[in-house]
Design a protein around this motif. Structure first.
Motif, PDB file in Angstrom:
ATOM      1  N   ASN A   1       0.840  -1.192   0.000  1.00 28.81           N
ATOM      2  CA  ASN A   1       0.000   0.000   0.000  1.00 28.81           C
ATOM      3  C   ASN A   1       0.882   1.252   0.000  1.00 28.81           C
ATOM      4  OD1 ASN A   1      -1.729   2.140   0.590  1.00 28.81           O
ATOM      5  ND2 ASN A   1      -3.053   0.874   1.834  1.00 28.81           N
ATOM      6  N   LEU A   2       0.638   2.147  -0.931  1.00 25.77           N
ATOM      7  CA  LEU A   2       1.391   3.383  -1.074  1.00 25.77           C
ATOM      8  C   LEU A   2       1.376   4.202   0.210  1.00 25.77           C
ATOM      9  CD1 LEU A   2       2.839   5.452  -2.944  1.00 25.77           C
ATOM     10  CD2 LEU A   2       0.573   6.281  -3.571  1.00 25.77           C
ATOM     11  N   PHE A   3       0.295   4.097   0.995  1.00 31.75           N
ATOM     12  CA  PHE A   3       0.127   4.951   2.164  1.00 31.75           C
ATOM     13  C   PHE A   3       0.589   4.282   3.465  1.00 31.75           C
ATOM     14  CE2 PHE A   3      -3.136   6.170  -0.925  1.00 31.75           C
ATOM     15  CZ  PHE A   3      -2.640   7.429  -1.227  1.00 31.75           C
ATOM     16  N   THR A   4       1.217   3.124   3.392  1.00 36.77           N
ATOM     17  CA  THR A   4       1.637   2.409   4.591  1.00 36.77           C
ATOM     18  C   THR A   4       2.715   3.170   5.356  1.00 36.77           C
ATOM     19  OG1 THR A   4       1.086   0.306   3.589  1.00 36.77           O
ATOM     20  CG2 THR A   4       2.590   0.243   5.445  1.00 36.77           C
ATOM     21  N   ASP A   5       3.679   3.784   4.673  1.00 40.36           N
ATOM     22  CA  ASP A   5       4.807   4.426   5.342  1.00 40.36           C
ATOM     23  C   ASP A   5       4.777   5.943   5.228  1.00 40.36           C
ATOM     24  OD1 ASP A   5       5.944   2.022   6.192  1.00 40.36           O
ATOM     25  OD2 ASP A   5       6.831   1.701   4.218  1.00 40.36           O
ATOM     26  N   TRP A   6       3.625   6.555   5.324  1.00 45.95           N
ATOM     27  CA  TRP A   6       3.517   7.999   5.206  1.00 45.95           C
ATOM     28  C   TRP A   6       3.603   8.697   6.552  1.00 45.95           C
ATOM     29  CZ3 TRP A   6       0.054  10.822   1.267  1.00 45.95           C
ATOM     30  CH2 TRP A   6       0.489  10.533  -0.023  1.00 45.95           C
ATOM     31  N   GLY A   7       4.422   8.206   7.459  1.00 46.50           N
ATOM     32  CA  GLY A   7       4.624   8.875   8.748  1.00 46.50           C
ATOM     33  C   GLY A   7       3.322   9.164   9.457  1.00 46.50           C
ATOM     34  N   GLU A   8       2.962  10.443   9.515  1.00 42.94           N
ATOM     35  CA  GLU A   8       1.740  10.841  10.232  1.00 42.94           C
ATOM     36  C   GLU A   8       0.477  10.247   9.612  1.00 42.94           C
ATOM     37  OE1 GLU A   8       2.158  13.960   7.029  1.00 42.94           O
ATOM     38  OE2 GLU A   8       3.556  12.979   8.372  1.00 42.94           O
ATOM     39  N   ASN A   9       0.529   9.832   8.366  1.00 46.26           N
ATOM     40  CA  ASN A   9      -0.645   9.262   7.717  1.00 46.26           C
ATOM     41  C   ASN A   9      -0.894   7.808   8.095  1.00 46.26           C
ATOM     42  OD1 ASN A   9      -1.447  11.588   6.550  1.00 46.26           O
ATOM     43  ND2 ASN A   9      -0.641  11.146   4.530  1.00 46.26           N
ATOM     44  N   LYS A  10      -0.098   7.267   9.030  1.00 44.58           N
ATOM     45  CA  LYS A  10      -0.380   5.925   9.527  1.00 44.58           C
ATOM     46  C   LYS A  10      -1.633   5.937  10.405  1.00 44.58           C
ATOM     47  CE  LYS A  10       4.241   3.994   9.382  1.00 44.58           C
ATOM     48  NZ  LYS A  10       5.313   3.374  10.137  1.00 44.58           N
ATOM     49  N   GLU A  11      -2.009   7.119  10.902  1.00 49.68           N
ATOM     50  CA  GLU A  11      -3.226   7.251  11.703  1.00 49.68           C
ATOM     51  C   GLU A  11      -4.417   6.872  10.827  1.00 49.68           C
ATOM     52  OE1 GLU A  11      -3.600   8.896  14.891  1.00 49.68           O
ATOM     53  OE2 GLU A  11      -1.440   8.942  15.192  1.00 49.68           O
ATOM     54  N   HIS A  12      -5.320   6.093  11.402  1.00 50.11           N
ATOM     55  CA  HIS A  12      -6.475   5.592  10.664  1.00 50.11           C
ATOM     56  C   HIS A  12      -7.332   6.725  10.075  1.00 50.11           C
ATOM     57  CE1 HIS A  12      -8.974   2.225   9.558  1.00 50.11           C
ATOM     58  NE2 HIS A  12     -10.030   2.773  10.118  1.00 50.11           N
TER      59      HIS A  12
ATOM     60  N   ALA B   1      -6.230   9.828   9.387  1.00 48.82           N
ATOM     61  CA  ALA B   1      -5.413  10.838   8.720  1.00 48.82           C
ATOM     62  C   ALA B   1      -5.970  11.141   7.336  1.00 48.82           C
ATOM     63  CB  ALA B   1      -3.968  10.358   8.601  1.00 48.82           C
ATOM     64  N   ILE B   2      -5.943  12.392   6.958  1.00 45.13           N
ATOM     65  CA  ILE B   2      -6.453  12.827   5.650  1.00 45.13           C
ATOM     66  C   ILE B   2      -5.349  12.644   4.611  1.00 45.13           C
ATOM     67  CG2 ILE B   2      -7.275  14.797   4.307  1.00 45.13           C
ATOM     68  CD1 ILE B   2      -8.584  15.800   6.929  1.00 45.13           C
ATOM     69  N   VAL B   3      -5.678  11.921   3.557  1.00 47.86           N
ATOM     70  CA  VAL B   3      -4.745  11.675   2.458  1.00 47.86           C
ATOM     71  C   VAL B   3      -4.978  12.705   1.348  1.00 47.86           C
ATOM     72  CG1 VAL B   3      -3.998  10.009   0.711  1.00 47.86           C
ATOM     73  CG2 VAL B   3      -4.573   9.225   3.019  1.00 47.86           C
ATOM     74  N   SER B   4      -6.231  12.990   1.038  1.00 53.41           N
ATOM     75  CA  SER B   4      -6.594  14.006   0.048  1.00 53.41           C
ATOM     76  C   SER B   4      -7.689  14.868   0.671  1.00 53.41           C
ATOM     77  CB  SER B   4      -7.070  13.359  -1.252  1.00 53.41           C
ATOM     78  OG  SER B   4      -7.346  14.345  -2.217  1.00 53.41           O
TER      79      SER B   4
END
Length: 152
Positions: A129-140, A142-145
């Motif tokens: 998953n592209l978003f697995t290692d996005w630091g702060e975006n590991k939060e369930h 977290a806003i991606v877009s």
């Protein structure tokens, strides 16, 4: 409507146009995928630059970064006076919204720009998953877009 279209072994970022009766009027394939999109999507060839005469007005579209290409907009305008200009995107920035205002003023048209909103939880857990290692975006949550749709 934005869609990912598969044709043979190639994927295209595509805008689809439908009549009020739900019939497909046509499509537009994004001419030039931007940055890392080039690893996934193919290039359109310019034969699908659309303007459709509909009961609510002449409708056209430019996908995401195509809106920053003045010659694309010129080609689109040359097809007929667009009254409703659609600009699907993943860019919800204030700068994007300023560009949409500019297009509305210069094009003398209404601009509808739909921008997706999604959170980390909208993507499945998977090692690739592209978003697995996005630091702060590991939060369930977290806003991606961040969204940012506008009608001008």
């Amino acid at each position: 409507m934005g869609a990912i279209e598969k044709d043979g072994y190639t994927l295209y970022c595509t805008a689809l146009f439908f009549s009020p009766q739900g019939q497909l009027l046509g499509k537009h394939r994004k001419l030039m995928p931007t940055t890392s999109e080039r690893c996934i999507w193919g290039q359109g060839d310019g034969s699908t630059i659309p303007v459709y005469d509909t009961p609510i007005g002449k409708l056209g579209a430019a996908i995401c970064w195509e809106n920053m290409m003045p010659l694309y907009r010129t080609a689109l305008y040359a097809k007929g006076h667009i009254e409703i200009y659609c600009a699907p995107t993943a860019d919800g920035s204030k700068e994007w919204q300023s560009s949409m205002l500019h297009i509305a003023i210069k094009g003398g048209c209404f601009v509808l720009s739909a921008c997706q909103f999604c959170q980390r939880k909208d993507f499945p857990d998977h090692p690739d998953n592209l978003f697995t290692d996005w630091g702060e975006n590991k939060e369930h949550d977290a806003i991606v877009s961040q969204g940012g749709s506008v009608i001008i």
